[in-house]
Motif scaffolding. Structure first.
Motif, PDB file in Angstrom:
ATOM      1  N   ALA A  44       0.811  -1.213   0.000  1.00 21.65           N
ATOM      2  CA  ALA A  44       0.000   0.000   0.000  1.00 21.65           C
ATOM      3  C   ALA A  44       0.851   1.272   0.000  1.00 21.65           C
ATOM      4  CB  ALA A  44      -0.957  -0.007   1.195  1.00 21.65           C
ATOM      5  N   ALA A  96       1.407   2.114  -3.554  1.00 24.62           N
ATOM      6  CA  ALA A  96       0.106   2.369  -4.179  1.00 24.62           C
ATOM      7  C   ALA A  96      -0.495   3.697  -3.730  1.00 24.62           C
ATOM      8  CB  ALA A  96      -0.850   1.219  -3.871  1.00 24.62           C
ATOM      9  N   VAL A  97      -0.339   4.027  -2.452  1.00 22.28           N
ATOM     10  CA  VAL A  97      -0.967   5.259  -1.960  1.00 22.28           C
ATOM     11  C   VAL A  97      -0.224   6.491  -2.466  1.00 22.28           C
ATOM     12  CG1 VAL A  97       0.223   5.638   0.262  1.00 22.28           C
ATOM     13  CG2 VAL A  97      -2.191   6.215   0.030  1.00 22.28           C
ATOM     14  N   ARG A 126      -1.384   7.021  -5.907  1.00 19.57           N
ATOM     15  CA  ARG A 126      -2.720   7.608  -5.857  1.00 19.57           C
ATOM     16  C   ARG A 126      -2.652   9.113  -5.594  1.00 19.57           C
ATOM     17  NH1 ARG A 126      -6.834   9.277  -3.131  1.00 19.57           N
ATOM     18  NH2 ARG A 126      -8.890   8.485  -3.669  1.00 19.57           N
ATOM     19  N   PRO A 133       1.616  -0.440   6.037  1.00 18.16           N
ATOM     20  CA  PRO A 133       1.288   0.691   5.160  1.00 18.16           C
ATOM     21  C   PRO A 133       1.516   2.052   5.842  1.00 18.16           C
ATOM     22  CG  PRO A 133      -0.720  -0.333   5.964  1.00 18.16           C
ATOM     23  CD  PRO A 133       0.409  -1.166   6.502  1.00 18.16           C
ATOM     24  N   VAL A 145       0.059   5.213   4.288  1.00 12.92           N
ATOM     25  CA  VAL A 145      -1.389   5.329   4.419  1.00 12.92           C
ATOM     26  C   VAL A 145      -1.720   5.789   5.824  1.00 12.92           C
ATOM     27  CG1 VAL A 145      -3.594   4.134   4.355  1.00 12.92           C
ATOM     28  CG2 VAL A 145      -1.773   3.428   2.814  1.00 12.92           C
ATOM     29  N   ARG A 146      -1.089   5.158   6.785  1.00 16.55           N
ATOM     30  CA  ARG A 146      -1.448   5.422   8.176  1.00 16.55           C
ATOM     31  C   ARG A 146      -0.949   6.791   8.642  1.00 16.55           C
ATOM     32  NH1 ARG A 146      -0.483   0.905  12.278  1.00 16.55           N
ATOM     33  NH2 ARG A 146      -2.364   1.770  13.201  1.00 16.55           N
ATOM     34  N   MET A 157     -12.376  12.269  -0.232  1.00 16.31           N
ATOM     35  CA  MET A 157     -12.751  11.494   0.943  1.00 16.31           C
ATOM     36  C   MET A 157     -11.614  10.605   1.418  1.00 16.31           C
ATOM     37  SD  MET A 157     -15.567  12.450   1.998  1.00 16.31           S
ATOM     38  CE  MET A 157     -15.931  11.190   3.229  1.00 16.31           C
ATOM     39  N   PHE A 158     -10.834  10.106   0.475  1.00 18.59           N
ATOM     40  CA  PHE A 158      -9.755   9.220   0.885  1.00 18.59           C
ATOM     41  C   PHE A 158      -8.873   9.907   1.918  1.00 18.59           C
ATOM     42  CE2 PHE A 158      -5.431   7.648   0.715  1.00 18.59           C
ATOM     43  CZ  PHE A 158      -5.630   6.296   0.889  1.00 18.59           C
ATOM     44  N   TYR A 160     -10.593  10.059   5.288  1.00 19.33           N
ATOM     45  CA  TYR A 160     -10.569   8.778   6.004  1.00 19.33           C
ATOM     46  C   TYR A 160      -9.183   8.497   6.560  1.00 19.33           C
ATOM     47  CZ  TYR A 160     -14.929   7.791   3.498  1.00 19.33           C
ATOM     48  OH  TYR A 160     -16.193   7.843   2.993  1.00 19.33           O
ATOM     49  N   GLN A 161      -8.205   8.761   5.712  1.00 19.05           N
ATOM     50  CA  GLN A 161      -6.818   8.512   6.068  1.00 19.05           C
ATOM     51  C   GLN A 161      -6.454   9.333   7.316  1.00 19.05           C
ATOM     52  OE1 GLN A 161      -4.267   9.926   2.986  1.00 19.05           O
ATOM     53  NE2 GLN A 161      -2.562   8.591   3.514  1.00 19.05           N
ATOM     54  N   SER A 199      -8.557  10.703   9.553  1.00 21.37           N
ATOM     55  CA  SER A 199      -9.312  10.282  10.735  1.00 21.37           C
ATOM     56  C   SER A 199      -8.743   8.992  11.305  1.00 21.37           C
ATOM     57  CB  SER A 199     -10.781  10.060  10.387  1.00 21.37           C
ATOM     58  OG  SER A 199     -11.286  11.181   9.726  1.00 21.37           O
ATOM     59  N   GLY A 200      -8.356   8.080  10.414  1.00 22.94           N
ATOM     60  CA  GLY A 200      -7.755   6.824  10.859  1.00 22.94           C
ATOM     61  C   GLY A 200      -6.476   7.074  11.637  1.00 22.94           C
ATOM     62  N   THR A 260      -7.414   8.311  15.097  1.00 17.61           N
ATOM     63  CA  THR A 260      -7.950   7.210  15.902  1.00 17.61           C
ATOM     64  C   THR A 260      -6.804   6.404  16.507  1.00 17.61           C
ATOM     65  OG1 THR A 260      -9.855   7.001  14.439  1.00 17.61           O
ATOM     66  CG2 THR A 260      -9.399   5.140  15.885  1.00 17.61           C
TER      67      THR A 260
END
Ligand code: ZN
Lengths: 244, 432
Positions: free
Chosen positions: A23, A26-27, A30, A197, A200-201, A227-228, A231-232, A234-235, A238
């Motif tokens: 990822a 890939a991220v 992206r 990842p 991503v994180r 949105m990605f 989400y990324q 907010s994750g 968290t």
């Protein structure tokens, strides 16, 4: 005006791919695509012909200790070309045990010494125990102002050598690791024991590389509408909230 | 005298624990603290079966016990699932007479992979089943090759007095007896496998391929066919390491899910290893429904479906469950719930989500997907990086709104995928 071309190489994508490492490449692909650049992501592995010229970013993930030895064996075919890449300032990210490749040697838990690329002056000695757990890192300038979250999953043991370390492990956070400096840093090469990842994180880390590769500062984060990214982000909060 | 007291203490603690609903590892733990060598003093039956591996331990253990009982044998086993050293100690001590004799004909003990060596130092199994080696619980296990090394050390403890029952389709399991161990000349090993369904080579399922390289020499492997993940008919292009022909291969026996078939074959192979005719064992397991099954019925109003219990931190289990959903071939809604990653230890690690092949849910029968729980954001990011259409996906962070969301926004049968650790929350959220 034609969009700028950016080339990414995901090296040993099938050998060094424990727990979602794919990822990271890939991220980034992206994100660069989102910013309007033409991106090519090449995946290469053991036995492939690899022409290192023309890449802007090279990523290697983590593998089992046996896979790591096979990785070094294959990479030795390209030792000079790969080092040349790094010397000329190509961005390289090595997560997990793959960053050990850039040292002088790795001694496995049976006492066998394996010769590495020898770019940096450090040695890794492994033990039979295993070190795993959630972690929080802080990064030294000029890298990231934010905390990084991640996971350590490596053979026990230690690294010796007086080299520049880009990260500091936050003591007590996550699995409760002791404070220490960590990782490797040389020109635009960055390595760490964090696995999975990471880009991503940790949106700040993804943005760092995207900014560098595009030569532009990202639009102010609050103006982003995808949105990605939301989400990324907010994750990230968290997990940071859980781990601190 | 030692044994007498150990058995008494274990019995008291076990029954007290049972009354207050506590786990079954405590009695063994206490007894082992006072009498560390007591297990070696017990008189055990001639059949002692150990079951270990990444997936399927609990299910196969239940199947073996059923088949042994059907063949007329009495069996002691750790049915509560406590599978570390203390749990096995509890099992043996509570099954023993005051004189220290375990009176059943057979003992079946599910053993945690990481504790197998410690357990075998105290109790020598006569048969050791290794189901498979997959990516599982990285927080505890690191990776599957590290677990393989732990199992190699455990096998070494046993010498040649044990019959190994190994998965022929899993190269990591078959490689455990290479280089040749005491059991590795082949005479001490019984292989089971599922065989090809005849569709030829299927691509490596999912986001990673642990079958790409040989576990022995790390050269590339090629497959005649794949069953799932790294299971299949493999051959190393470097050292020649290849699949052993299974002694027990029951591909054509029953039309059941693949995971069940593996458990079924493993159980039949173990029975065969203790002298029960394979076809008798297979017959006694036909149509048997697991009591501790991983498929649970769901009902939301008039809508029906299943919960496929899938261990978090185990992409293999998730991939199996997603495949099961697609196999139902019914218009449906899929709930993926990740709220607490483990009930046993603390972790916020989510990289295993990126190993799951969520692209399977691109299937046209999957009408809606609901991502729920504390980690819904990370799940949403994961789905954004998959081929699944964004229009299908909804997010529910607060589980108290899950039922309403499903009733108002989704259609079809309802299939849920989550772990033991989140199962109770799911049922609570779906109840009216
Ligand atoms: Zn080989």
């Amino acid at each position: 005006m034609e969009a700028k071309q950016i080339n990414i190489l995901h090296l040993y994508y099938d050998l060094m791919n424990l727990y979602g490492d794919w990822a990271n490449a890939a991220v980034l692909e992206r994100e660069l695509d989102y910013r309007g650049f033409n991106v090519r992501l090449d995946k290469k592995s053991v036995g492939d012909d690899i022409d290192f010229s023309g890449y802007d970013f090279i990523y290697i993930g983590s593998g089992t200790e046996r896979s790591f030895v096979a990785c070094m064996r294959d990479l030795s075919r390209f030792k000079d070309a790969f080092i040349e890449c790094i010397e000329t300032g190509v961005y390289v990210l090595a997560t997990g045990n793959s960053h050990e490749l850039f040292g002088q040697s790795v001694t496995d838990c049976d006492g066998n010494e394996h010769e590495m690329l020898g770019l940096l002056d450090f040695e890794t000695v492994q033990s039979a125990t295993r070190v795993t757990g959630d972690c929080v890192f802080s990064a030294k300038p000029p890298f990231y102002r934010d905390k990084l979250i991640g996971f350590i999953n490596r053979a026990g043991g230690s690294q010796t050598g007086e080299i520049e370390r880009p990260f500091s492990v936050e003591p007590g956070a996550g699995a409760g690791f002791k404070a220490c400096d960590e990782g490797i840093m040389y020109k635009n090469l960055l390595g760490t024991y964090m696995t999975g990842p990471l880009l991503v994180r940790n949106p700040p880390m993804m943005m760092y590389f995207a900014d560098k590769l595009t030569g532009e500062r990202a639009k102010h984060e609050s103006k982003r509408t995808d949105m990605f990214f939301e989400y990324q982000g907010s994750g990230y909060y968290t997990a940071l909230d859980e781990l601190k | 005298m030692k044994v007498f007291f150990a058995v008494i203490i274990c019995r008291i603690l076990y029954f007290t624990g049972k009354c207050i609903g506590r786990g079954s590892s405590l009695p063994g733990k206490v007894v082992l603290r006072f009498f560390p060598d007591v297990l070696g003093r017990l008189s055990l039956p001639g059949i002692i079966i150990a079951v270990t591996g990444s997936n399927g331990k609990t299910s196969v253990t239940e199947l073996i016990v059923h088949a042994l009982k059907e063949s007329g044998k009495s069996v002691a086993w750790n049915h509560e699932g406590s599978n570390q050293t203390e749990g096995v100690a509890t099992l043996l001590l509570r099954s023993a007479s005051l004189g220290g004799k375990v009176r059943s004909d057979a003992v079946v003990m599910e053993c945690d992979e990481r504790y197998a060596k410690k357990i075998f130092e105290k109790v020598h199994p006569t048969v050791l089943l290794i189901t498979n080696l997959c990516r599982d619980q990285l927080t505890r296990n690191g990776h599957h090759e590290f677990v393989a090394d732990c199992l190699r050390a455990a096998i070494d403890v046993l010498g040649d007095g044990v019959k190994l029952v190994l998965n022929a389709d899993d190269p990591y399991v078959s490689a455990l007896v290479l280089p040749k161990t005491a059991q590795g000349d082949g005479s001490g090993v019984l292989y089971f496998g599922v065989g090809s369904s005849g569709d030829g080579v299927s691509p490596a399922a999912g986001m990673y391929d642990d079958g790409a390289y040989c576990p022995v020499c790390k050269a590339r492997m090629t497959y005649n066919y794949r069953i799932m993940g790294h299971f299949g008919d493999y051959k190393c292009n470097g050292c020649g390491f290849s699949r052993n022909k299974p002694d027990i291969d029951l591909t054509t026996q029953e039309n059941r899910p693949l995971v069940f078939m593996y458990n079924f074959c493993a159980a039949v192979a173990v029975c065969n290893a203790v002298g029960i005719d394979a076809s008798d064992a297979a017959e006694s397991l036909k149509g048997y429904e697991l009591k501790g099954g991983r498929t649970v019925s769901l009902k939301i109003g008039e809508r029906k479906g299943f919960l496929f219990i899938s261990k978090h931190e185990n992409s293999f289990a998730y991939d199996c469950s997603l495949s099961r959903i697609i196999e139902q071939k019914k218009p449906c809604t899929v709930i993926v719930l990740v709220d607490s990653i483990s009930r046993k230890y603390y972790t916020s690690e989510t990289s295993w989500l990126w190993d799951i092949n969520f692209d399977l849910l691109s299937d046209e029968n999957v009408k809606n997907i609901v991502l729920a729980g504390r980690y819904a954001n990370e799940l949403a990011a994961r789905f954004k990086m998959s081929g699944v259409s964004r229009d299908k996906v909804g997010l529910v962070f607060d589980l108290s709104g899950l039922r309403d969301f499903i009733e108002e926004n989704t259609s079809g049968d309802v299939y849920a995928v989550t772990c033991f650790s989140d199962r109770v929350k799911l049922f609570k959220a779906l109840k009216r």
